[in-house]
Scaffold this active site. Structure first.
Site, PDB file in Angstrom:
ATOM      1  N   HIS A  96       0.673  -1.265  -0.166  1.00  0.00           N
ATOM      2  CA  HIS A  96       0.094  -0.017  -0.023  1.00  0.00           C
ATOM      3  C   HIS A  96       0.654   1.221   0.004  1.00  0.00           C
ATOM      4  O   HIS A  96       1.733   1.424   1.024  1.00  0.00           O
ATOM      5  CB  HIS A  96      -1.051   0.049   1.174  1.00  0.00           C
TER       6      HIS A  96
ATOM      7  N   HIS B 201      -0.768  10.726  -2.371  1.00  0.00           N
ATOM      8  CA  HIS B 201      -2.061  10.543  -1.765  1.00  0.00           C
ATOM      9  C   HIS B 201      -2.869  11.539  -1.525  1.00  0.00           C
ATOM     10  O   HIS B 201      -4.066  11.630  -1.869  1.00  0.00           O
ATOM     11  CB  HIS B 201      -1.940   9.782  -0.570  1.00  0.00           C
TER      12      HIS B 201
HETATM   13  O1  G3P Z   1      -6.681   1.528  -2.676  1.00  0.00           O
HETATM   14  C1  G3P Z   1      -6.611   1.284  -1.254  1.00  0.00           C
HETATM   15  C2  G3P Z   1      -6.716   2.415  -0.233  1.00  0.00           C
HETATM   16  O2  G3P Z   1      -5.318   3.072  -0.589  1.00  0.00           O
HETATM   17  C3  G3P Z   1      -7.647   3.307  -0.570  1.00  0.00           C
HETATM   18  O3  G3P Z   1      -7.506   4.320   0.536  1.00  0.00           O
HETATM   19  O4  G3P Z   1      -6.886   6.655   1.621  1.00  0.00           O
HETATM   20  O5  G3P Z   1      -5.244   4.761   1.560  1.00  0.00           O
HETATM   21  O6  G3P Z   1      -5.923   5.787  -0.685  1.00  0.00           O
HETATM   22  P1  G3P Z   1      -6.362   5.402   0.893  1.00  0.00           P
HETATM   23 CA    CA Z   2      -4.851   4.571  -2.090  1.00  0.00          CA
END
Ligand code: G3P
Ligand code: CA
Length: 242
Positions: free
Chosen positions: A7, A49
């Site tokens: 992630h 992000h």
């Molecule tokens: O794609 C999964 C996750 O990354 C979605 O939430 O806020 O971490 O981008 P966020």
């Molecule tokens: Ca994400």
């Protein structure tokens, strides 16, 4: 077998959404990488992000108020106080250049939930074609209109609908939109939710899974992809089940 996606790269130990975090994810055996894309003032697709650079860099303000050249001045690893060196905000082009020759799968999340970034879907598609990674990407977004826009332009890619709510009949919803994957927050995945999604043949790719007990539960429930900040931990646990 459940796949292990990093992630924002290996963001549990390295600065999120940087080339360093992506390299480390690959080094620690991730099957895939999840990353977030936004657009700069001059239309460059950058990997970051938030809509602002405040949290992850030593700068302030909206990504969309800076040209890419201006953004390059900021350190995307400043929270590590120099321990990680200087890491700039990468472009999607730079990332694809880096992964084009390996087997890593990339989950590109279109961050079109707050700003729609008109035209971002076409720009991402152009890069995917240029780098010939059509079979190695999954496109996801919390903005499901954005996913349908992109699917209209590039019908043969794999897509995922992100969700952080307890959506009822998520499998049917995803199936009826002609989308292959559902990307829920992991704590929504109680057995009856998983069963309903699987009934429609939809892949389950879930985030953000960092705890051993959650990883084990999701492997046992045969979810398709676990997206977490610690690909080393997820990888070790998956090995036990092979
Ligand atoms: O794609 C999964 C996750 O990354 C979605 O939430 O806020 O971490 O981008 P966020
Ligand atoms: Ca994400």
């Amino acid at each position: 077998m459940t796949k292990n996606f990093a992630h924002r790269g290996f963001s549990g130990k390295y600065p999120e959404n940087t080339i360093l975090a992506f390299k480390k994810a690959i080094e620690y055996g991730a099957d895939g990488i999840e990353l977030d894309v936004q657009l700069t003032k001059d239309g460059e697709i950058v990997i970051i992000h938030d809509e602002t650079i405040d949290r992850t860099t030593n700068g302030k303000g909206l990504v969309s108020d800076y040209t890419y050249e201006e953004l390059c001045e900021f350190d995307a690893s400043f929270i590590y106080h120099g321990q990680m060196g200087f890491n700039k905000i990468p472009t999607l082009r730079e990332y694809l250049e880096f992964v084009k020759d390996n087997n890593i799968i990339t989950n590109i999340e279109l961050k079109t939930g707050i700003f729609e970034y008109h035209g971002i879907e076409k720009k991402v598609w152009n890069l995917i074609q240029e780098y010939k990674v059509e079979k190695k990407v999954i496109i996801s977004s919390f903005n499901h209109y954005s996913i349908l826009r992109m699917k209209n332009i590039a019908p043969n890619l794999k897509y995922g609908l992100l969700s952080e709510t307890w959506l009822i009949n998520a499998g049917k919803y995803t199936h009826d939109l002609g989308i292959q994957c559902y990307h829920p927050v992991h704590y929504n995945l109680i057995p009856k939710v998983i069963d309903e999604i699987k009934k429609y043949g939809i892949e389950i790719n879930t985030y953000t899974v960092n705890k051993e007990s959650d990883i084990r539960y999701l492997i046992e429930k045969k979810v398709d992809i676990i997206i977490g900040n610690f690909p080393d931990l997820t990888g070790e646990i998956i090995k036990e089940y092979k």
